[in-house]
Enzyme design. Structure first.
Site, PDB file in Angstrom:
ATOM      1  N   SER A  55     -35.889  -7.012 -17.907  1.00  0.00           N
ATOM      2  CA  SER A  55     -36.049  -7.598 -16.572  1.00  0.00           C
ATOM      3  C   SER A  55     -36.138  -9.120 -16.718  1.00  0.00           C
ATOM      4  CB  SER A  55     -37.310  -7.047 -15.916  1.00  0.00           C
ATOM      5  OG  SER A  55     -38.377  -7.164 -16.820  1.00  0.00           O
ATOM      6  N   LEU A  56     -36.201  -9.801 -15.594  1.00  0.00           N
ATOM      7  CA  LEU A  56     -36.196 -11.268 -15.593  1.00  0.00           C
ATOM      8  C   LEU A  56     -37.554 -11.774 -15.136  1.00  0.00           C
ATOM      9  CD1 LEU A  56     -32.761 -11.728 -13.813  1.00  0.00           C
ATOM     10  CD2 LEU A  56     -33.291 -12.540 -16.122  1.00  0.00           C
ATOM     11  N   LYS A  94     -27.736 -13.937  -8.004  1.00  0.00           N
ATOM     12  CA  LYS A  94     -28.491 -12.693  -8.262  1.00  0.00           C
ATOM     13  C   LYS A  94     -28.192 -11.740  -7.092  1.00  0.00           C
ATOM     14  CE  LYS A  94     -33.044 -11.007  -9.730  1.00  0.00           C
ATOM     15  NZ  LYS A  94     -33.105  -9.879  -8.763  1.00  0.00           N
ATOM     16  N   ASP A 119       0.612   4.242  -2.585  1.00  0.00           N
ATOM     17  CA  ASP A 119       0.331   5.622  -2.150  1.00  0.00           C
ATOM     18  C   ASP A 119       1.435   6.579  -2.612  1.00  0.00           C
ATOM     19  OD1 ASP A 119      -1.072   4.548   1.069  1.00  0.00           O
ATOM     20  OD2 ASP A 119      -1.871   4.578  -0.982  1.00  0.00           O
ATOM     21  N   LYS A 170     -29.490 -18.929 -16.967  1.00  0.00           N
ATOM     22  CA  LYS A 170     -29.522 -18.470 -18.365  1.00  0.00           C
ATOM     23  C   LYS A 170     -29.148 -19.621 -19.289  1.00  0.00           C
ATOM     24  CE  LYS A 170     -27.973 -13.847 -17.053  1.00  0.00           C
ATOM     25  NZ  LYS A 170     -26.890 -12.828 -17.061  1.00  0.00           N
ATOM     26  N   GLU A 206     -24.315  -5.205 -11.522  1.00  0.00           N
ATOM     27  CA  GLU A 206     -25.063  -4.904 -10.288  1.00  0.00           C
ATOM     28  C   GLU A 206     -24.129  -4.184  -9.332  1.00  0.00           C
ATOM     29  OE1 GLU A 206     -28.145  -6.047 -10.607  1.00  0.00           O
ATOM     30  OE2 GLU A 206     -29.048  -5.750  -8.636  1.00  0.00           O
ATOM     31  N   ASP A 257       0.852  -1.202   0.000  1.00  0.00           N
ATOM     32  CA  ASP A 257       0.000   0.000   0.000  1.00  0.00           C
ATOM     33  C   ASP A 257       0.883   1.246   0.000  1.00  0.00           C
ATOM     34  OD1 ASP A 257      -2.748  -1.230   2.130  1.00  0.00           O
ATOM     35  OD2 ASP A 257      -1.796  -1.999   0.303  1.00  0.00           O
ATOM     36  N   LYS A 281     -36.196 -17.058  -7.312  1.00  0.00           N
ATOM     37  CA  LYS A 281     -36.203 -16.138  -6.157  1.00  0.00           C
ATOM     38  C   LYS A 281     -36.200 -16.932  -4.861  1.00  0.00           C
ATOM     39  CE  LYS A 281     -37.091 -12.167  -6.656  1.00  0.00           C
ATOM     40  NZ  LYS A 281     -36.291 -10.946  -6.785  1.00  0.00           N
ATOM     41  N   GLU A 308     -25.958 -17.900 -12.289  1.00  0.00           N
ATOM     42  CA  GLU A 308     -25.232 -16.754 -11.717  1.00  0.00           C
ATOM     43  C   GLU A 308     -25.950 -16.285 -10.456  1.00  0.00           C
ATOM     44  OE1 GLU A 308     -25.093 -13.734 -14.790  1.00  0.00           O
ATOM     45  OE2 GLU A 308     -24.473 -15.191 -16.312  1.00  0.00           O
TER      46      GLU A 308
HETATM   47  C1  LIG Z   1     -30.440 -11.336 -18.817  1.00  0.00           C
HETATM   48  C2  LIG Z   1     -30.657  -9.941 -18.243  1.00  0.00           C
HETATM   49  C3  LIG Z   1     -32.103  -9.488 -18.496  1.00  0.00           C
HETATM   50  C4  LIG Z   1     -29.682  -8.927 -18.889  1.00  0.00           C
HETATM   51  N1  LIG Z   1     -29.858  -8.863 -20.335  1.00  0.00           N
HETATM   52  C5  LIG Z   1     -30.472  -7.795 -20.923  1.00  0.00           C
HETATM   53  O1  LIG Z   1     -30.924  -6.856 -20.282  1.00  0.00           O
HETATM   54  C6  LIG Z   1     -30.591  -7.807 -22.420  1.00  0.00           C
HETATM   55  C7  LIG Z   1     -31.006  -6.659 -23.067  1.00  0.00           C
HETATM   56  C8  LIG Z   1     -31.139  -6.666 -24.462  1.00  0.00           C
HETATM   57  C9  LIG Z   1     -30.836  -7.820 -25.175  1.00  0.00           C
HETATM   58  O2  LIG Z   1     -30.949  -7.883 -26.560  1.00  0.00           O
HETATM   59  C10 LIG Z   1     -31.665  -6.899 -27.179  1.00  0.00           C
HETATM   60  C11 LIG Z   1     -30.944  -5.968 -27.932  1.00  0.00           C
HETATM   61  C12 LIG Z   1     -31.669  -4.966 -28.578  1.00  0.00           C
HETATM   62  C13 LIG Z   1     -33.076  -4.896 -28.477  1.00  0.00           C
HETATM   63  C14 LIG Z   1     -33.761  -5.844 -27.689  1.00  0.00           C
HETATM   64  C15 LIG Z   1     -33.064  -6.847 -27.041  1.00  0.00           C
HETATM   65  C16 LIG Z   1     -30.400  -8.959 -24.533  1.00  0.00           C
HETATM   66  C17 LIG Z   1     -30.265  -8.957 -23.142  1.00  0.00           C
HETATM   67  C18 LIG Z   1     -30.325  -9.910 -16.763  1.00  0.00           C
HETATM   68  C19 LIG Z   1     -31.034  -9.084 -15.894  1.00  0.00           C
HETATM   69  C20 LIG Z   1     -30.680  -9.055 -14.530  1.00  0.00           C
HETATM   70  C21 LIG Z   1     -29.615  -9.850 -14.089  1.00  0.00           C
HETATM   71  C22 LIG Z   1     -29.149  -9.895 -12.728  1.00  0.00           C
HETATM   72  N2  LIG Z   1     -29.727  -9.164 -11.766  1.00  0.00           N
HETATM   73  N3  LIG Z   1     -28.105 -10.677 -12.397  1.00  0.00           N
HETATM   74  C23 LIG Z   1     -27.492 -11.437 -13.341  1.00  0.00           C
HETATM   75  N4  LIG Z   1     -26.443 -12.208 -12.973  1.00  0.00           N
HETATM   76  N5  LIG Z   1     -27.883 -11.436 -14.639  1.00  0.00           N
HETATM   77  C24 LIG Z   1     -28.922 -10.665 -15.032  1.00  0.00           C
HETATM   78  N6  LIG Z   1     -29.283 -10.681 -16.345  1.00  0.00           N
END
Ligand SMILES: CC(C)(CNC(=O)c1ccc(Oc2ccccc2)cc1)c1ccc2c(N)nc(N)nc2n1
Length: 328
Positions: A83-84, A115, A38, A287, A170, A34, A311, A113
């Site tokens: 969103s998911l 969350k 620094d 995924k 995140e 460190d 969840k 993965e």
């Molecule tokens: C999968 C996805 C929803 C992200 N992906 C996207 O947002 C996304 C967005 C456009 C995409 O393609 C497009 C491109 C252009 C237009 C429309 C769709 C594909 C994925 C998501 C959301 C929340 C997450 C979370 N809290 N933790 C982890 N570990 N993974 C996560 N993953």
């Protein structure tokens, strides 16, 4: 030193401090003491103080910006932040798997993965340099919080490759930082934050970057732009490994699974183990791993059909509160 030597030294100090910062904060494997870190930072600050024109925009000295903002601008995301959909039990997961297999016409491999219970953010880089950070907002338009995100040490100001890319992740507050912050607020007679997620959100909405910088926030990244295929990867696993190579912190608990039963076992393990983590999680994101399989599945209006969030039931602490309420 003459001007040329000064420029060379500033460039050298920038490179060293980016490298040492990445090793220390992202890899958790310090390369120097460190004290030496620094000392180099002090040397850079002194040269920059005497030669403001030698301050690189992505200089490690520029993490904590000067001025207090009066408000946040709006950012239109290059790709929507979707969103998911949720799963609450094993049957929901098996149904998800059945649909995925039917759409793809073959067996599906998954990646699981953690969350992270934080705040979704988007960070944009041009030629490898951090240029903008924003919150998810409504998925299309978010708030610009570049100055606050710059204070987060696990967000690289400069990538290992000079690529222009948009990354999703995140932002969260580790449990220890949350406990310390609430103890301090308690002493100051201030309202404690209800949970680390609210504390992270409150910290990133600070107009003074110095306050955000004091909150020990961190970030795990989990996605590239819309999807990784635009950057030469063919799966989510690949995209995450690529993000780590670029210098981002990715969550090491992720796991590829070749069947939904393996996914169910992985989730079962984390229902028990989540208390041991340094940060809070509110579930597991499952995924479809291969991007070509993801394409077969496509999207609904607001979320991909190739991902689902399992969840966890709310923490037992809420049920205890419920017991007290019920008992009175
Ligand atoms: C999968 C996805 C929803 C992200 N992906 C996207 O947002 C996304 C967005 C456009 C995409 O393609 C497009 C491109 C252009 C237009 C429309 C769709 C594909 C994925 C998501 C959301 C929340 C997450 C979370 N809290 N933790 C982890 N570990 N993974 C996560 N993953």
């Amino acid at each position: 030193m003459d001007r040329i030597e000064l420029e060379k030294r500033v460039e050298e100090l920038n490179n060293l401090l980016h490298e040492y910062g990445h090793a220390y904060y992202v890899l958790d494997k310090p390369l120097v003491s460190d004290a030496l870190y620094d000392q180099y930072m002090q040397e850079l600050l002194e040269i920059e103080a005497g030669n403001p024109d030698l301050i690189f925009p992505d200089s490690p000295s520029q993490r904590v910006g000067g001025e207090v903002l009066t408000g946040f601008g709006k950012v239109l995301h290059t790709f929507p932040m979707l969103s998911l959909s949720n799963a609450f039990n094993d049957e929901d997961l098996r149904e998800f798997d059945r649909r995925a297999q039917a759409a793809a016409g073959h067996d599906i491999s998954y990646i699981c993965e953690l969350k992270i219970d934080g705040l979704a953010i988007a960070i944009r880089y041009e030629d490898g340099k951090f240029v903008q950070g924003s919150t998810r907002g409504d998925g299309r338009v978010g708030e610009e919080i570049t100055m606050n995100l710059k204070t987060i040490q696990t967000i690289p100001l400069r990538l290992k490759e000079p690529v222009s890319i948009e990354v999703r992740g995140e932002a969260y507050m580790p449990k220890k930082a949350f406990a310390k912050l609430n103890a301090k607020r308690d002493e100051a007679g201030e309202e404690p934050f209800a949970n680390p997620r609210n504390a992270a959100a409150g910290s990133l909405r600070q107009l003074d970057p110095k306050i955000a910088a004091s909150r020990n926030l961190a970030v795990f990244v989990y996605g590239i732009g819309g999807d990784g295929s635009a950057y030469g990867q063919d799966s989510q696993s690949d995209a995450l490994n690529h993000l780590a190579k670029l210098g981002f912190e990715t969550n090491q608990e992720r796991q590829r699974c070749t069947s939904i039963e393996e996914v169910i076992d992985y989730i079962g393990k984390w229902v028990e183990k989540r208390a041991d983590l340094d940060y809070e999680i509110d579930g597991i994101v499952v995924k479809v791993d291969k991007f070509e399989d993801q394409e077969q599945l496509g999207f609904t209006a607001k979320s991909p059909k190739w991902a689902i969030a399992y969840k966890f039931p709310a923490e037992e602490v809420t049920t205890k509160l419920l017991d007290i309420e019920l008992s009175v």
